[in-house]
Write an enzyme that holds these catalytic residues in place. Structure first.
Site, PDB file in Angstrom:
ATOM      1  N   CYS A 119       8.397 -21.922   6.808  1.00  0.00           N
ATOM      2  CA  CYS A 119       9.575 -22.434   5.881  1.00  0.00           C
ATOM      3  C   CYS A 119       9.149 -21.961   4.251  1.00  0.00           C
ATOM      4  CB  CYS A 119       9.471 -24.069   5.862  1.00  0.00           C
ATOM      5  SG  CYS A 119      10.930 -24.835   5.033  1.00  0.00           S
ATOM      6  N   CYS A 121       9.706 -24.115   1.460  1.00  0.00           N
ATOM      7  CA  CYS A 121       9.807 -25.234   0.316  1.00  0.00           C
ATOM      8  C   CYS A 121       8.604 -25.172  -0.667  1.00  0.00           C
ATOM      9  CB  CYS A 121      10.154 -26.582   1.076  1.00  0.00           C
ATOM     10  SG  CYS A 121       9.203 -27.027   2.207  1.00  0.00           S
ATOM     11  N   CYS A 129      14.277 -25.120   0.696  1.00  0.00           N
ATOM     12  CA  CYS A 129      13.718 -24.291   1.742  1.00  0.00           C
ATOM     13  C   CYS A 129      14.122 -22.770   2.118  1.00  0.00           C
ATOM     14  CB  CYS A 129      14.080 -25.248   3.111  1.00  0.00           C
ATOM     15  SG  CYS A 129      13.133 -26.801   3.164  1.00  0.00           S
ATOM     16  N   LYS A 194      15.913 -31.751  12.999  1.00  0.00           N
ATOM     17  CA  LYS A 194      15.172 -32.222  12.054  1.00  0.00           C
ATOM     18  C   LYS A 194      16.149 -33.039  11.255  1.00  0.00           C
ATOM     19  CE  LYS A 194      12.150 -30.590   8.097  1.00  0.00           C
ATOM     20  NZ  LYS A 194      11.095 -29.540   7.720  1.00  0.00           N
ATOM     21  N   GLU A 232      22.558 -28.950  18.054  1.00  0.00           N
ATOM     22  CA  GLU A 232      21.353 -27.919  17.611  1.00  0.00           C
ATOM     23  C   GLU A 232      20.547 -27.283  18.766  1.00  0.00           C
ATOM     24  OE1 GLU A 232      20.954 -26.711  14.927  1.00  0.00           O
ATOM     25  OE2 GLU A 232      22.130 -27.910  13.304  1.00  0.00           O
ATOM     26  N   LYS A 247      12.288 -34.261  14.977  1.00  0.00           N
ATOM     27  CA  LYS A 247      11.486 -34.585  13.803  1.00  0.00           C
ATOM     28  C   LYS A 247      12.319 -35.478  12.946  1.00  0.00           C
ATOM     29  CE  LYS A 247       8.813 -32.972   9.817  1.00  0.00           C
ATOM     30  NZ  LYS A 247       8.444 -31.814   8.924  1.00  0.00           N
ATOM     31  N   SER A 273       4.447 -37.717   8.521  1.00  0.00           N
ATOM     32  CA  SER A 273       3.438 -38.233   7.483  1.00  0.00           C
ATOM     33  C   SER A 273       3.939 -39.764   7.122  1.00  0.00           C
ATOM     34  CB  SER A 273       3.560 -37.320   6.284  1.00  0.00           C
ATOM     35  OG  SER A 273       4.986 -37.370   5.682  1.00  0.00           O
ATOM     36  N   TYR A 312      -1.169 -36.164  12.757  1.00  0.00           N
ATOM     37  CA  TYR A 312      -2.059 -36.672  11.928  1.00  0.00           C
ATOM     38  C   TYR A 312      -3.350 -37.426  12.669  1.00  0.00           C
ATOM     39  CZ  TYR A 312       1.302 -34.451   8.857  1.00  0.00           C
ATOM     40  OH  TYR A 312       2.046 -33.747   8.263  1.00  0.00           O
TER      41      TYR A 312
END
Length: 324
Positions: A119, A121, A129, A194, A232, A247, A273, A312
């Site tokens: 990406c 960004c 992006c 996404k 998609e 996501k 996150s 994470y």
């Protein structure tokens, strides 16, 4: 005499429950995200992601060693560059932290599957992006830049690249660029589905990638849409994706289930996150049992149809699973 049906017989003990358990969670399901930065001996905790760190390449190697020791099969490498510009050229600079970390980790731990995030960004001065035309992200010009990023990561030693930009046609563009550069065996994990989600806040803090103006809703998906997700998936599959991702994960388990039902490709989810940070905050206040919540949440993603989970929580979850 009327027979009483007793499903509880199959819950009577842990031994019986384990025999009839429908879904399992394994350390082999996990991908651990790491954030690499310029410098040496850098290990700085990310305030919005407790337990996660900005790492220089030397420190990233130590984390990779821990990942391997726990049996986690893969890491996804994100990074902060030494410089930013309008087109994000540091994203394909072979001296940038991501490329250097991929190279170093692959040399020391060749068995570890390394995924490069493709990406722009965090590399662009404007935080979007792709390449801008006015205040609009130019789709087709961005494809050329994404192809450069993917090839640079493959050159560094990535086993897989993961385009997360949501530009139309990027899987085909990246596949062509990889093949023409001799990287036919580097696979593509597409962020096919996404959503433009509020759950990304802590990541944008970690990656310093908040847009300088506007938002990303002109290229990321509307959270209200589910049929569009299947569209998609079909497009990215036709373009050559090897793995399909949804996501975020937790608020989109219905989408994971629908995607699982329409593709034979492996399905990944990103336990993002915001999902992680909410659990950490509640656990820090003593409101939840962190271990049980995390393992139950990750199990729900497997139950919905995910084959792999980018999370994470991977280090902690690996340790907890080893205790069983």
């Amino acid at each position: 005499m009327k027979q009483t049906l007793r499903p509880r017989r199959m819950r009577i003990s842990e031994g019986v429950r384990s025999l009839v358990r429908e879904t399992s969670l394994s350390v082999k399901d996990f991908v651990y995200p790491i954030f690499v930065v310029p410098g040496e001996k850098v290990k700085e905790e990310i305030s919005s992601l407790p337990g996660c760190y900005h790492l220089s390449v030397d420190e990233a190697l130590k984390v990779a060693e821990e990942v391997v020791s726990l049996g986690i099969p893969s890491v996804e490498v994100f990074g902060l560059p030494a410089y930013k510009d309008e087109i994000g050229s540091s994203a394909w600079d072979m001296t940038s932290p991501v490329q250097q970390a991929i190279k170093a980790i692959k040399e020391k731990f060749p068995e570890l599957v390394i995924i490069g995030d493709v990406c722009l960004c965090q590399y662009t001065s404007h935080g979007h992006c792709g390449q801008l035309c006015g205040q609009y992200v130019d789709n087709d010009e961005t494809l050329k830049l994404l192809a450069k990023v993917a090839v640079s990561q493959a050159k560094a030693g990535a086993d897989m690249v993961a385009p997360s930009d949501m530009m139309d046609g990027r899987v085909a563009a990246i596949r062509q660029a990889l093949d023409e550069s001799g990287y036919q065996n580097v696979s593509i994990m597409s962020y096919a589905v996404k959503y433009a989600s509020a759950y990304y806040g802590p990541f944008r803090d970690a990656a310093h990638s908040t847009p300088q103006f506007g938002d990303r809703r002109s290229y990321q998906m509307d959270p209200a849409n589910s049929r569009e997700a299947l569209k998609e998936v079909a497009l990215d599959t036709a373009e050559g994706a090897d793995i399909i991702m949804v996501k975020p994960a937790l608020s989109y388990l219905d989408i994971v289930r629908q995607v699982r039902g329409t593709t034979h490709l492996p399905v990944a989810v990103y336990n993002v996150s915001g999902e992680y940070a909410m659990v950490k905050a509640a656990a820090a206040n003593g409101w939840i049992d962190e271990k049980r919540i995390v393992l139950e949440t990750l199990l729900s993603m497997k139950r919905a149809g995910a084959d792999m989970i980018i999370t994470y929580h991977a280090l902690d979850a690996a340790r907890w699973l080893a205790e069983k």
